[in-house]
Design an enzyme around this catalytic site. Structure first.
Site, PDB file in Angstrom:
ATOM      1  N   GLN A   6       1.616  22.836 -16.985  1.00 29.01           N
ATOM      2  CA  GLN A   6       2.216  22.111 -15.860  1.00 29.01           C
ATOM      3  C   GLN A   6       2.961  23.072 -14.931  1.00 29.01           C
ATOM      4  O   GLN A   6       4.071  22.802 -14.480  1.00 29.01           O
ATOM      5  CB  GLN A   6       3.129  20.991 -16.350  1.00 29.01           C
ATOM      6  N   HIS A   7       2.310  24.196 -14.632  1.00 28.23           N
ATOM      7  CA  HIS A   7       2.850  25.214 -13.732  1.00 28.23           C
ATOM      8  C   HIS A   7       1.881  25.484 -12.577  1.00 28.23           C
ATOM      9  O   HIS A   7       1.510  26.631 -12.331  1.00 28.23           O
ATOM     10  CB  HIS A   7       3.089  26.528 -14.491  1.00 28.23           C
ATOM     11  N   PRO A   8       1.431  24.466 -11.846  1.00 31.48           N
ATOM     12  CA  PRO A   8       0.467  24.737 -10.773  1.00 31.48           C
ATOM     13  C   PRO A   8       1.133  25.422  -9.576  1.00 31.48           C
ATOM     14  O   PRO A   8       2.241  25.067  -9.180  1.00 31.48           O
ATOM     15  CB  PRO A   8      -0.031  23.342 -10.396  1.00 31.48           C
TER      16      PRO A   8
END
Length: 534
Positions: free
Chosen positions: A471-473
């Protein structure tokens, strides 16, 4: 209804909350902050160990899913994004990590002067109150509170002793001089045991100011232009359509998915794609939605003898821990469960770490349990193996010209062989860790992927079937100059006027660690740039 403000900020996530505070603090500017989500009022938003429940709440999430991933057996991956005040800083795992100095020097070298490590370090210091105190690496009076993860039930000493026995380096401070090795985990939790989100740390104090207005539960549908000049936004709230006008600028802070989506719906993006959906082209910007980067992650599990944190989840103990947290802000529920963090170079010739490990002395599917009701689960350690600098790049594109239709998100993970190779090396590093020191005496078996999987082909098959995202876009409105750049180093949209993007989407590459702290740093620096250029 039309209203006028100096600045309009779209999105009250990590970046938007920072901007709202900093741009309104001198009282000379009027600021409107518009957020699609609602309040961060759940107790799970405040209690650190409630983060799994906070993250799983569909009412506080955008509900994004990836397109079928061609290198992951065609799987669709869930892409959680916080739809709530504070955004992902309200729902995430709270891990505080900046990455490596080389990550930011790389941004500078890719055409972003002013974004090298020496340039951004002052903003990391400005944003934090570190448990370490103020110094050359840390701040002592910033809004975000940073504390260590410490509880005897987390078996930290055993993990660090095994790391030393296995020959891995140690760091007293991964955000300090030695940005490599095994270390205590640090989290954005205050000394009262409450989550230190951007909403709590930046927005709440600022909402007392008369020159800042927050509109929540409202979704911006497009940026309004006169020619190429952004003059305001249109948004829907309370069943009606409204407009707000910006005298100075419109700032998109919706994150790596929402900001490029809104740009394209507003006429800023790849011209052919916009025309295909009947959208008039304001700025033909091919890089909007491109360059999407994410940290891939695989999990490993080791069945173990002796108690793990699962013991703390027995119903009576858990109930007492919740009460202790509520009354005193202490105990096992007042922090995270990630005992140790590690940034490792899996090959000696690498210039910076390529793998991040997060070690948790509890199984991922652990729940509150009651003695005598069903069989007690096997104690396990779970380990997150994260690739820090993936070569693969994905893309976000329009599904239609309707804001209600979510965009197509193609992560395109593992499209480069190097990405497989680094994850394999990460798995083997974890096996080395659990084969040494105190951990070796506790391990009963490797539950996932299983000791029988040894060859590259066997590990690759496990990775394809089990890989997820952290969840690090980042990267979909890339900062830089030249072809493919969407914003310049002052975060102004190239080809437009009075329009900026300030969030993870501007990052040219993903930093080598958790991204919440870097996003807040970006917003702190952006606020200074905006004030200097007004």
């Amino acid at each position: 209804m039309t209203q006028d403000f100096d600045h309009i900020i779209v999105g009250a996530g990590s970046a938007g909350c920072v901007l709202a505070n900093r741009l309104s603090e001198d009282g000379r500017r009027s600021v409107l902050l518009i957020e699609a989500g609602g309040p961060d009022s759940s107790p799970f938003h405040a209690m650190p160990l409630g983060f799994m429940a906070a993250m799983a709440d569909p009412a506080k999430d955008w509900g994004y899913m990836s397109e079928p991933e061609p290198n992951l057996d065609g799987r669709h991956l869930p892409l959680p994004r916080g739809r709530v005040l504070g955004g992902c800083s309200t729902t995430n795992g709270m891990i505080y990590m900046r990455g490596h100095a080389r990550d930011y020097d790389e941004w500078r070298d890719l055409g972003c002067p002013g974004w090298g490590y020496d340039d951004v370090l002052p903003y990391f210091r400005k944003m934090e109150t570190s448990w370490r105190g103020a110094g050359p690496w840390h701040g002592g009076d910033g809004p975000i509170q940073v504390t260590p993860v410490r509880h005897r039930a987390l078996l930290t000493e055993q993990i660090l002793a095994s790391a030393a026995a296995a020959g891995f380096p140690h760091s007293d401070d991964l955000s300090g001089e030695r940005q490599e090795g095994f270390s205590l985990s640090e989290v954005t939790v205050d000394r009262r045991g409450r989550r230190s989100s951007a909403a709590r740390a930046y927005l709440r104090p600022a909402l007392k100011r008369p020159n800042l207005r927050l509109i929540s539960g409202a979704q911006v549908t497009r940026v309004l232009f006169q020619g190429r000049r952004a003059v305001g936004v249109e948004y829907r709230g309370e069943g009606a359509t409204h407009q707000a006008r910006a005298r100075r600028d419109v700032i998109l802070a919706g994150g790596a998915y929402n900001s490029p989506h809104l740009l394209m719906l507003s006429g800023v993006g790849p011209g052919a794609q916009l025309r295909e959906h009947g959208i008039g082209v304001v700025v033909d910007s091919p890089g909007v939605g491109a360059n999407l980067s994410e940290h891939p992650i695989v999990y490993m599990d080791f069945a173990t003898s002796g108690d793990t944190f699962l013991k703390q989840l027995r119903l009576d103990r858990a109930a007492l821990s919740v009460l202790r947290w509520a009354l005193l802000g202490t105990g096992p529920f007042a922090s995270q469960i990630t005992s140790c963090a590690a940034l490792l170079r899996t090959l000696p010739e690498l210039e910076r770490p390529d793998i991040q490990l997060m070690v948790m002395p509890v199984r991922l599917d652990a729940k509150i349990w009651t003695p005598g009701l069903g069989k007690r689960l096997q104690d396990m350690f779970s380990i997150m193996v994260i690739q820090l600098h993936p070569e693969s790049r994905g893309r976000l594109t329009l599904r239609s010209a309707d804001m209600a239709d979510t965009p197509r998100i193609e992560l395109n993970l593992l499209s480069h062989e190097r990405d497989f190779a680094e994850l394999r090396r990460g798995i083997r590093a974890v096996r080395t860790l659990f084969g040494a020191g105190p951990l070796a005496t506790r391990v009963l078996r490797e539950a996932r992927p299983g000791a029988e999987r040894q060859s590259d082909a066997e590990l690759d098959a496990y990775i394809r079937a089990n890989l997820r995202i952290t969840q690090h876009p980042v990267g979909t409105c890339r900062m830089g100059r030249g072809d493919g750049a969407v914003v310049d180093p002052s975060l102004r949209v190239i080809g437009a006027e009075n329009l900026r993007v300030v969030d993870a989407s501007i990052m040219p590459t993903v930093p080598g660690g958790n991204t919440n702290a870097p996003v807040i740093m970006v917003a702190e620096k952006a606020a200074d740039l905006i004030r200097q250029q007004d």
